[in-house]
Structures are given as structure tokens and as C-alpha cells.
Design an enzyme around this catalytic site. Structure first.
Site, PDB file in Angstrom:
ATOM      1  N   CYS A 113      -5.115   6.036  11.321  1.00 41.12           N
ATOM      2  CA  CYS A 113      -4.878   4.382  11.216  1.00 41.12           C
ATOM      3  C   CYS A 113      -3.212   5.535  11.552  1.00 41.12           C
ATOM      4  O   CYS A 113      -3.371   6.474  11.290  1.00 41.12           O
ATOM      5  CB  CYS A 113      -4.245   3.704  10.404  1.00 41.12           C
ATOM      6  SG  CYS A 113      -3.943   2.620  10.506  1.00 41.12           S
ATOM      7  N   LYS A 133     -11.106  -6.894  10.842  1.00 42.59           N
ATOM      8  CA  LYS A 133     -10.400  -6.507   9.650  1.00 42.59           C
ATOM      9  C   LYS A 133      -8.869  -8.200   9.361  1.00 42.59           C
ATOM     10  O   LYS A 133      -8.815  -8.298  10.146  1.00 42.59           O
ATOM     11  CB  LYS A 133      -9.778  -5.304   9.919  1.00 42.59           C
ATOM     12  CG  LYS A 133      -8.366  -5.104   8.493  1.00 42.59           C
ATOM     13  CD  LYS A 133      -7.774  -3.430   8.945  1.00 42.59           C
ATOM     14  CE  LYS A 133      -6.540  -3.403   8.081  1.00 42.59           C
ATOM     15  NZ  LYS A 133      -6.195  -1.720   8.307  1.00 42.59           N
ATOM     16  N   ARG A 190      -0.998  -0.341  -0.626  1.00 47.69           N
ATOM     17  CA  ARG A 190      -0.277   0.164   0.691  1.00 47.69           C
ATOM     18  C   ARG A 190       1.337   0.355  -0.256  1.00 47.69           C
ATOM     19  O   ARG A 190       1.674   1.394  -0.801  1.00 47.69           O
ATOM     20  CB  ARG A 190       0.723  -1.561   1.187  1.00 47.69           C
ATOM     21  CG  ARG A 190      -0.491  -1.744   2.428  1.00 47.69           C
ATOM     22  CD  ARG A 190       0.308  -2.934   2.565  1.00 47.69           C
ATOM     23  NE  ARG A 190      -0.535  -3.707   3.980  1.00 47.69           N
ATOM     24  CZ  ARG A 190      -0.944  -3.916   3.942  1.00 47.69           C
ATOM     25  NH1 ARG A 190       0.115  -5.835   4.427  1.00 47.69           N
ATOM     26  NH2 ARG A 190      -1.731  -5.031   5.185  1.00 47.69           N
ATOM     27  N   LYS A 215     -13.828  -6.131   5.668  1.00 52.30           N
ATOM     28  CA  LYS A 215     -12.756  -5.604   4.602  1.00 52.30           C
ATOM     29  C   LYS A 215     -11.220  -6.855   4.918  1.00 52.30           C
ATOM     30  O   LYS A 215     -11.867  -7.373   6.417  1.00 52.30           O
ATOM     31  CB  LYS A 215     -11.998  -4.215   5.478  1.00 52.30           C
ATOM     32  CG  LYS A 215     -11.374  -4.394   4.620  1.00 52.30           C
ATOM     33  CD  LYS A 215      -9.953  -3.550   5.219  1.00 52.30           C
ATOM     34  CE  LYS A 215      -8.852  -2.579   4.596  1.00 52.30           C
ATOM     35  NZ  LYS A 215      -8.240  -1.595   5.355  1.00 52.30           N
ATOM     36  N   SER A 252      -8.500  -1.785  -2.336  1.00 47.74           N
ATOM     37  CA  SER A 252      -7.257  -2.254  -3.604  1.00 47.74           C
ATOM     38  C   SER A 252      -7.154  -3.559  -4.665  1.00 47.74           C
ATOM     39  O   SER A 252      -6.943  -4.048  -5.882  1.00 47.74           O
ATOM     40  CB  SER A 252      -5.888  -1.628  -3.382  1.00 47.74           C
ATOM     41  OG  SER A 252      -5.312  -2.573  -1.833  1.00 47.74           O
TER      42      SER A 252
END
Ligand code: PBG
Length: 326
Positions: free
Chosen positions: A119, A194, A204, A247, A273
């Protein structure tokens, strides 16, 4: 009164429960995320993800050793570069932080499966997953750089690439790029489904990849949609994905099951996360039994149809699995 069904017969002892258990979590299911950071000297804990660290290139092998010693056989690598620019060059240059990390890890642990997240968001000055013009994320132009990234990661020794930038045609573009570079045998693990999710918040912070303007809703999926997930999977299958992914996982287990029922490819769950952060926070407050909650969460993903799970709990889970069956 006649009780026709005595379900409790099969629940009466621990051994009978073991005998009839339908789903198991095994070590081979687990993929541990690893953050490599070009801007630090040693390692730094991520504030919103207790127990998860960013590692310098000098320190990363210590973490890999722990992972390997626990019997985990795959990792996925994310990078934090020392510079950001419009085209995310830190993502694809030969001596990018991820490329250096991969070379180091594969030299020391040739049998470990090293997956590279492909990415641009950690590497672009805009924090978007692609090339931006007039505040729009361009699709086809972004594919060029995404493909460069994948090829450079595989050249560095990655066993697999996991493109996550959610541009249309990213699997086809990367497949073509890898094939042309002579990597016909390198699999693509696509982040097929996603969602544009707030559950990525702690990541992030960790990877310093938050968008500097706007959000990712123009390229990641709307959490309200279900059929769209199946369309995404169908495109990726057609384009040559070797694995598909859903995800986040916890709030999307219905989608996991739908995808399982529609594809014969191996299916990956990404336990993201924010899911990790919530469980850790409640556990640190003494409000939940972390071990049991993690076990229930991960086996729930298996039950929903996942074959593999990317999870920040991978080390913890492997430790438990080594002591008892989960
Ligand atoms: C890169 C990427 C992200 C995650 C994995 N790869 C961030 C995003 O899309 O914003 C999130 C993982 C997590 O939250 O654990 N695009």
C-alpha cells in the site's frame, strides 16, 4: 414428559466436549503483523496497542526470533519510512524500510513466510493509499505505483504480497507486474473485502498513515453493504487472487460466512487494530478475561469460515496453543 433432544449429553465432560468440537485454532492459522520503523533506534510501544511495538531495522530480528520460537510460521510486514512524498517512493525503492527488513528477515529465517502489505498510505504525504490530484485519489495512476511496490517487495524476498489499497484492478495489475518480473509463482493475498472502518484507528497511529484530508470512503467499502463484498471477491478471483480477505473481522463475521460460501479460495480474516485495542483496554481494566475473550474471538472467525487470521494476538494465542488445545 418426554424430552426428545438431550443436547447436554455431548457437553457432559471436558473429554466429550473435545471429541465433538467443530472448530479449532491452530498455530498455522496465525499471521503476526510486524511494524518496521526507519525513524527509530530500538523499539517503541504503540500507545493504543499495548504489547505491540514498532521496531527499528536493528531490533526487528529480536521480534522475529520470538515469533518463530513460538511456532508461528507467517508474518505480515508494515513499514514506517523516513520520508514521505507525492508518489510514496519509500514504498517501492530498493532500499525502502520494508525491502531492507525483508532481506534481513529472510536471510536469518528462510523458512518463515514473509508477507508484505502492499500500500502507499504510510508513504504518501497525503496519507492516502494512492496518487492524489485535486483532492481526488486517482485509480489507474495509483495502480502503477502499487505494482512497483509489489515487485520491489518480492525482489527483496517477500514470499507473498498483500495489496490493501482498494483500487479497482489492483490484483490484475500486480499479477501482470509480478509475472513480467519473473515472479509467476508468488501468490497474491488480496484485501478483497476492505471496509472503510473506524476500527483501523490505532493502526493509523502506529503506521502514521492517517489521511491528511477527507477519508477513505471513496475507495474502501461502505460497512452497510453485503452484496458489494461478493462483487469484490468475484473481481479478485477473476483477476487472479490466490487468497481473499475480509477486514475488519469482528463486526463483519456475517460477511466472512457469505464469502466462505461463495469462494473456494483460502479465506483470511484480519482481526484489526481497533479490535485488539478494545479487548486490551477492557482487560487492563480487569473487566474481561482476556485469554478467554481472545480464544472466543479467534475461534469465532474460524467458525465464520476463515482459514487464516492476521491478528496482533498471534503471539499470545500461540503461547496458549503451545500449552493446551484452543
Ligand atoms: C494499509 C492498511 C491499513 C490497515 C492494514 N493495511 C490501514 C487503512 O486502510 O487505513 C489496517 C490494519 C489495522 O487496523 O490493524 N492501507
Amino acid at each position: 414428559m418426554v424430552i426428545f433432544d438431550r443436547h447436554r449429553r455431548l457437553r457432559s465432560t471436558a473429554s466429550i466436549r473435545d471429541l465433538v468440537r467443530e472448530n479449532h485454532l491452530i498455530r498455522d492459522d496465525l499471521i503476526m503483523p510486524v511494524f518496521v520503523d526507519a525513524t527509530i533506534k530500538d523499539k517503541e510501544e504503540i500507545a493504543s496497542m499495548p504489547g505491540i511495538y514498532r521496531f527499528s531495522l536493528a531490533a526487528v530480528l529480536d521480534e522475529i526470533k520470538e515469533i518463530v520460537d513460538l511456532g508461528i510460521q507467517s508474518v505480515i510486514i508494515f513499514g514506517i519510512p523516513d520520508h514521505k512524498d507525492d508518489v510514496g517512493s519509500g514504498a517501492w525503492e530498493e532500499n525502502g524500510v520494508v525491502q531492507q527488513a525483508i532481506r534481513k528477515i529472510k536471510a536469518a529465517y528462510p523458512d518463515l513466510i514473509v508477507i508484505a502489505d502492499t500500500c502507499l498510505c504510510e508513504y504518501t504525504s497525503t496519507g492516502h493509499c494512492g496518487i492524489v490530484k485535486d483532492h481526488r485519489v486517482l485509480n489507474d495512476e495509483s495502480l502503477v505505483y502499487n505494482t512497483k511496490t509489489a515487485v520491489s517487495q518480492v525482489k527483496a524476498g517477500a514470499d507473498m504480497v498483500a495489496p490493501s489499497n482498494a483500487m479497482d484492478g489492483f490484483v490484475a495489475a500486480i499479477r501482470e507486474g509480478l509475472d513480467k518480473a519473473g515472479f509467476q509463482n508468488t501468490p497474491i493475498m488480496s484485501y478483497s473485502v476492505k471496509y472503510a472502518s473506524s476500527f483501523y484507528g490505532p493502526f493509523r497511529d502506529a503506521a502514521d498513515g492517517a489521511p491528511q484530508f477527507g477519508d477513505r470512503k471513496g475507495y474502501q467499502m461502505d460497512p452497510a453493504n453485503r452484496l458489494e463484498a461478493l462483487r469484490e471477491v468475484a473481481s479478485d478471483e477473476k483477476e487472479g487472487a490466490d487468497f481473499v480477505m475480509v477486514k475488519p473481522a469482528m463486526a463483519f463475521l456475517d460477511i466472512m460466512r457469505d464469502v466462505r460460501n461463495h469462494t473456494n479460495l483460502p479465506l483470511v480474516a484480519y482481526n484489526v487494530s481497533g479490535e485488539y485495542a478494545m479487548i486490551k483496554a477492557a482487560s487492563q481494566n480487569g473487566w474481561i478475561d482476556e485469554d478467554q475473550i481472545v480464544k472466543e474471538t479467534l475461534v469465532g472467525m474460524k467458525r465464520a469460515g476463515a482459514d487464516l487470521i492476521i491478528t496482533y494476538f498471534a503471539k499470545d494465542a500461540a503461547q496458549r496453543i503451545n500449552k493446551q488445545r484452543w
